[in-house]
Write an enzyme that holds these catalytic residues in place. Structure first.
Site, PDB file in Angstrom:
ATOM      1  N   ASP A  18      96.250  39.616  41.791  1.00  0.00           N
ATOM      2  CA  ASP A  18      97.491  40.324  42.134  1.00  0.00           C
ATOM      3  C   ASP A  18      97.689  41.596  41.319  1.00  0.00           C
ATOM      4  OD1 ASP A  18      97.968  38.183  43.852  1.00  0.00           O
ATOM      5  OD2 ASP A  18      99.007  37.057  42.290  1.00  0.00           O
ATOM      6  N   GLU A  19      96.598  42.272  41.012  1.00  0.00           N
ATOM      7  CA  GLU A  19      96.685  43.501  40.213  1.00  0.00           C
ATOM      8  C   GLU A  19      97.054  44.706  41.069  1.00  0.00           C
ATOM      9  OE1 GLU A  19      93.956  41.601  40.392  1.00  0.00           O
ATOM     10  OE2 GLU A  19      93.464  40.851  38.394  1.00  0.00           O
ATOM     11  N   LYS A  21      95.016  45.270  44.062  1.00  0.00           N
ATOM     12  CA  LYS A  21      93.716  45.660  44.641  1.00  0.00           C
ATOM     13  C   LYS A  21      93.894  46.165  46.069  1.00  0.00           C
ATOM     14  CE  LYS A  21      92.314  41.422  43.889  1.00  0.00           C
ATOM     15  NZ  LYS A  21      93.378  40.878  43.038  1.00  0.00           N
ATOM     16  N   LYS A  23      96.401  47.627  47.518  1.00  0.00           N
ATOM     17  CA  LYS A  23      96.930  48.992  47.581  1.00  0.00           C
ATOM     18  C   LYS A  23      95.805  50.003  47.339  1.00  0.00           C
ATOM     19  CE  LYS A  23      99.147  52.637  45.220  1.00  0.00           C
ATOM     20  NZ  LYS A  23     100.266  53.335  44.625  1.00  0.00           N
ATOM     21  N   ASN A  43      93.031  32.335  50.037  1.00  0.00           N
ATOM     22  CA  ASN A  43      93.759  32.238  48.753  1.00  0.00           C
ATOM     23  C   ASN A  43      94.213  33.626  48.311  1.00  0.00           C
ATOM     24  OD1 ASN A  43      91.156  33.113  48.209  1.00  0.00           O
ATOM     25  ND2 ASN A  43      90.813  31.759  46.471  1.00  0.00           N
ATOM     26  N   GLY A  45      95.927  37.289  48.601  1.00  0.00           N
ATOM     27  CA  GLY A  45      97.071  37.879  49.294  1.00  0.00           C
ATOM     28  C   GLY A  45      97.148  39.314  48.833  1.00  0.00           C
ATOM     29  N   HIS A  46      96.756  40.234  49.691  1.00  0.00           N
ATOM     30  CA  HIS A  46      96.740  41.646  49.321  1.00  0.00           C
ATOM     31  C   HIS A  46      97.831  42.378  50.090  1.00  0.00           C
ATOM     32  CE1 HIS A  46      92.233  41.255  48.054  1.00  0.00           C
ATOM     33  NE2 HIS A  46      93.036  40.441  47.407  1.00  0.00           N
ATOM     34  N   THR A 319     100.710  34.940  48.832  1.00  0.00           N
ATOM     35  CA  THR A 319     100.144  33.849  49.625  1.00  0.00           C
ATOM     36  C   THR A 319     101.053  32.624  49.629  1.00  0.00           C
ATOM     37  OG1 THR A 319      97.909  34.617  49.240  1.00  0.00           O
ATOM     38  CG2 THR A 319      98.128  32.304  49.822  1.00  0.00           C
ATOM     39  N   PRO A 323     106.619  31.815  42.009  1.00  0.00           N
ATOM     40  CA  PRO A 323     106.891  32.826  40.972  1.00  0.00           C
ATOM     41  C   PRO A 323     105.651  32.971  40.100  1.00  0.00           C
ATOM     42  CG  PRO A 323     108.419  30.952  40.794  1.00  0.00           C
ATOM     43  CD  PRO A 323     107.438  30.615  41.863  1.00  0.00           C
ATOM     44  N   LEU A 351     102.775  50.409  36.607  1.00  0.00           N
ATOM     45  CA  LEU A 351     103.255  50.976  35.340  1.00  0.00           C
ATOM     46  C   LEU A 351     104.764  51.198  35.408  1.00  0.00           C
ATOM     47  CD1 LEU A 351     102.338  52.060  32.556  1.00  0.00           C
ATOM     48  CD2 LEU A 351     102.186  54.323  33.599  1.00  0.00           C
TER      49      LEU A 351
HETATM   50  P1  GDP Z   1      96.364  42.150  45.071  1.00  0.00           P
HETATM   51  O1  GDP Z   1      96.231  40.697  45.368  1.00  0.00           O
HETATM   52  O2  GDP Z   1      95.565  42.560  43.876  1.00  0.00           O
HETATM   53  O3  GDP Z   1      96.086  43.031  46.261  1.00  0.00           O
HETATM   54  O4  GDP Z   1      97.890  42.366  44.669  1.00  0.00           O
HETATM   55  P2  GDP Z   1      99.181  41.777  45.463  1.00  0.00           P
HETATM   56  O5  GDP Z   1      99.356  42.566  46.696  1.00  0.00           O
HETATM   57  O6  GDP Z   1      99.123  40.310  45.572  1.00  0.00           O
HETATM   58  O7  GDP Z   1     100.318  42.080  44.393  1.00  0.00           O
HETATM   59  C1  GDP Z   1     100.601  43.383  43.972  1.00  0.00           C
HETATM   60  C2  GDP Z   1     102.055  43.690  44.355  1.00  0.00           C
HETATM   61  O8  GDP Z   1     102.457  44.868  43.691  1.00  0.00           O
HETATM   62  C3  GDP Z   1     102.256  44.003  45.832  1.00  0.00           C
HETATM   63  O9  GDP Z   1     103.530  43.564  46.211  1.00  0.00           O
HETATM   64  C4  GDP Z   1     102.144  45.512  45.913  1.00  0.00           C
HETATM   65  O10 GDP Z   1     102.847  46.060  47.010  1.00  0.00           O
HETATM   66  C5  GDP Z   1     102.792  45.896  44.625  1.00  0.00           C
HETATM   67  N1  GDP Z   1     102.299  47.118  43.993  1.00  0.00           N
HETATM   68  C6  GDP Z   1     101.027  47.629  43.956  1.00  0.00           C
HETATM   69  N2  GDP Z   1     100.978  48.697  43.140  1.00  0.00           N
HETATM   70  C7  GDP Z   1     102.228  48.867  42.656  1.00  0.00           C
HETATM   71  C8  GDP Z   1     102.806  49.776  41.718  1.00  0.00           C
HETATM   72  O11 GDP Z   1     102.153  50.650  41.155  1.00  0.00           O
HETATM   73  N3  GDP Z   1     104.129  49.613  41.443  1.00  0.00           N
HETATM   74  C9  GDP Z   1     104.888  48.637  42.016  1.00  0.00           C
HETATM   75  N4  GDP Z   1     106.166  48.563  41.678  1.00  0.00           N
HETATM   76  N5  GDP Z   1     104.380  47.761  42.886  1.00  0.00           N
HETATM   77  C10 GDP Z   1     103.062  47.862  43.185  1.00  0.00           C
HETATM   78  P1  IMO Z   2      94.442  37.872  44.994  1.00  0.00           P
HETATM   79  O1  IMO Z   2      93.224  38.309  45.754  1.00  0.00           O
HETATM   80  C1  IMO Z   2      96.345  35.160  42.130  1.00  0.00           C
HETATM   81  C2  IMO Z   2      94.513  31.196  41.655  1.00  0.00           C
HETATM   82  C3  IMO Z   2      95.415  30.089  42.141  1.00  0.00           C
HETATM   83  C4  IMO Z   2      94.941  28.960  41.232  1.00  0.00           C
HETATM   84  C5  IMO Z   2      93.459  29.204  41.121  1.00  0.00           C
HETATM   85  C6  IMO Z   2      92.617  28.371  42.059  1.00  0.00           C
HETATM   86  O2  IMO Z   2      95.703  37.966  45.771  1.00  0.00           O
HETATM   87  O3  IMO Z   2      94.510  38.536  43.664  1.00  0.00           O
HETATM   88  P2  IMO Z   2      92.251  28.357  44.690  1.00  0.00           P
HETATM   89  O4  IMO Z   2      93.220  28.202  45.814  1.00  0.00           O
HETATM   90  O5  IMO Z   2      91.468  29.619  44.731  1.00  0.00           O
HETATM   91  O6  IMO Z   2      91.368  27.151  44.514  1.00  0.00           O
HETATM   92  O7  IMO Z   2      93.172  28.406  43.361  1.00  0.00           O
HETATM   93  O8  IMO Z   2      93.262  30.573  41.397  1.00  0.00           O
HETATM   94  N1  IMO Z   2      94.272  32.271  42.643  1.00  0.00           N
HETATM   95  C7  IMO Z   2      94.910  33.443  42.642  1.00  0.00           C
HETATM   96  N2  IMO Z   2      95.905  33.908  41.862  1.00  0.00           N
HETATM   97  N3  IMO Z   2      95.814  35.960  43.082  1.00  0.00           N
HETATM   98  C8  IMO Z   2      94.806  35.525  43.864  1.00  0.00           C
HETATM   99  O9  IMO Z   2      94.202  36.287  44.771  1.00  0.00           O
HETATM  100  C9  IMO Z   2      94.319  34.192  43.671  1.00  0.00           C
HETATM  101  N4  IMO Z   2      93.361  33.471  44.253  1.00  0.00           N
HETATM  102  C10 IMO Z   2      93.329  32.301  43.610  1.00  0.00           C
HETATM  103  O10 IMO Z   2      96.767  30.399  41.966  1.00  0.00           O
HETATM  104  O11 IMO Z   2      95.504  29.112  39.954  1.00  0.00           O
HETATM  105 MG    MG Z   3      97.452  39.002  45.623  1.00  0.00          MG
END
Ligand code: GDP
Ligand code: IMO
Ligand code: MG
Length: 444
Positions: A18-19, A21, A23, A43, A45-46, A319, A323, A351
């Site tokens: 959830d960094e 990626k 975006k 698993n 969620g982008h 996904t 929290p 940031l």
């Molecule tokens: P991913 O799994 O690495 O693709 O990240 P996620 O989409 O699960 O979680 C990142 C969340 O941060 C999403 O809700 C994005 O829309 C949001 N996001 C991405 N970059 C930024 C940013 O620079 N600032 C803020 N406030 N939100 C961001």
């Molecule tokens: P994205 O691509 C955050 C975590 C789960 C759990 C562990 C194992 O959105 O960054 P799994 O269902 O893969 O067997 O769960 O890994 N996990 C993630 N946490 N972002 C993800 O993907 C994750 N994919 C798996 O929460 O702790």
């Molecule tokens: Mg994610």
């Protein structure tokens, strides 16, 4: 063997997922001919925001939002066909062109019994936790997404009981295999849950899978050749990492990890693209730490600062809606992840969320029972004992979501970024200050 003239690029998470990626992939995708997922499954969620519209992608590569770019689900991904088709429909209904989506015939299928097994194992593990491990802050259940990921990868490695996407197109063999597989799975489920298990009917499962396979047929390809063709025609490839480096089954905080090589190391096996063809690796780093599910996180915050960051950063899973756990940036962890994933550059995201904190803390070492160390401990049980040693920097309070150049950032934010670069030894090339495509600073 010809040399790779056009090296592939990659976007990979350097923390626990959830960094941001999605975006970044969406932002870069128009410069590439193919965006390819190499690991994980639903698993992931982008979240991608385009002109105020939010899209949540799980199995479909984020490159799908860029017309004309191949969106490739590589062989290393575990595919839940029903979810994939649902996701495609949701996208098409919103006007997204999904005609460039292709799925590897060698990707493994997440079957209904995998999802059931995932949920059942988590339930059994959570009720078997020992007081000793619990008191160390370690829970026995992994806290999976219950998407069937672990059991599907386990069957891949077991081989005989695995189903690949290509198998969905061979009904007679599939039926025979499922008769054998369902009898084995049913015996296991019956033993694990004697009073509550509904047996899987092999014929019904086969009917369902054959029908789903037919719907997927036009997009099932040998994607190793497809990617080779793209490269031979002078095209470029962008890898989209799912999950992240600290969740890598070999190099993460095992056993609190996912079941694939979710660091950059998974790219070759998960796609068939040879390592010498991979060049730029962008490590995506959230400006603080988050984690979903169980396992140690040395810099976790349990106070109001953590709550503030969670709310400002909307840190609730894409996904599962869970929290996310929140903590300060952990430079020990980050430097290790950059090493494992071979990051050639960093992208710092979210940031803007740190704006409003008086001071910002960064972990620069761990106090372990054996003494102080600046090396990460890639073991979920040992890491529980890590006590972070913090360095404190001044925070900033300005709204930075409108900044488009590095110089527009407050001095404190620039100093924070420079400290990350200095500690990790990798340049920060991109800074994200909001979820939208435009809210991005590309440094010269
Ligand atoms: P991913 O799994 O690495 O693709 O990240 P996620 O989409 O699960 O979680 C990142 C969340 O941060 C999403 O809700 C994005 O829309 C949001 N996001 C991405 N970059 C930024 C940013 O620079 N600032 C803020 N406030 N939100 C961001
Ligand atoms: P994205 O691509 C955050 C975590 C789960 C759990 C562990 C194992 O959105 O960054 P799994 O269902 O893969 O067997 O769960 O890994 N996990 C993630 N946490 N972002 C993800 O993907 C994750 N994919 C798996 O929460 O702790
Ligand atoms: Mg994610």
């Amino acid at each position: 063997m010809e040399a790779c003239t056009q090296k592939a690029s990659a976007v990979v998470g350097l923390q626990w997922g959830d960094e941001g990626k999605g975006k970044l992939v969406d932002l870069l995708a128009p410069q590439f001919d193919a965006v390819v997922r190499y690991n994980g499954g639903a698993n992931a969620g982008h979240s991608v925001v385009v002109a105020g519209e939010r899209y949540s992608l799980h199995l479909v590569p984020s490159g799908i939002l860029s017309p004309g770019v191949f969106a490739v689900v590589g062989n290393g991904v575990v595919v839940d066909p029903e979810r994939l088709l649902e996701e495609m429909k949701t996208l098409s209904d919103r006007g997204v062109d999904v005609s460039k989506l292709v799925v590897s015939d060698r990707a493994h299928v997440v079957m209904p019994y995998h999802k059931e097994e995932d949920a059942l194992r988590e339930e059994l593990l959570s009720t078997s936790v020992s007081e000793k491990t619990e008191s160390k802050g370690v829970i026995a259940a992994i806290g999976t997404t219950k998407r069937g990921i672990g059991p599907a990868y386990a069957d891949k490695v077991q081989r005989a009981t695995a189903i690949r996407i290509g198998d969905l197109l061979r009904p007679a063999i599939l039926r025979e295999k499922l008769t054998m597989i369902c009898s084995m799975k049913n015996a296991i489920f019956a033993a694990l849950r004697p009073d509550g298990h509904t047996a899987f009917d092999a014929d019904a499962v086969a009917d369902e899978m054959i029908a789903l396979g037919e719907q997927l047929r036009p997009m099932i390809k040998d994607t190793a050749y497809l990617l080779d063709d793209v490269r031979k025609a002078g095209g470029t490839i962008l890898f989209e990492g799912a999950n992240a480096t600290m969740l890598d089954v070999d190099h993460g905080t095992f056993p609190y990890v996912t079941s694939s090589n979710s660091s950059a190391l998974g790219m070759g096996p998960g796609t068939g693209v040879p390592p010498q063809c991979i060049g730029r690796i962008i490590g995506v780093v959230k400006a603080y730490s988050t984690r979903v599910g169980g396992g140690p996180m040395p810099t976790e915050l349990f106070d109001s600062v953590g709550d503030e960051i969670r709310v400002r950063g909307r840190e609730f899973g894409t996904t599962t809606g869970r929290p996310r756990r929140v903590g300060w940036l952990d430079l020990v962890q980050l430097k290790y992840a950059a090493m494992i994933s071979g990051a050639t550059e960093l992208c710092i995201t979210l940031l803007d969320v740190l704006s409003g904190e008086d001071e910002l803390k960064l972990a620069v070492a761990y106090d372990m029972p054996e003494g102080r160390t600046d090396r990460f401990v890639a073991d979920g049980y040992a890491l529980v004992d890590a006590k972070p040693v913090y360095e404190t920097m001044a925070g900033f309070s300005q709204d930075i979501t409108g900044a488009r150049t590095f110089d527009e950032l407050p001095a404190e934010a620039k100093a924070y970024i420079k400290r990350v670069e200095e500690f990790v030894g990798v340049r920060v090339g991109i800074v994200s200050v909001g979820p939208d495509r435009e809210q991005t600073i590309i440094r010269d």
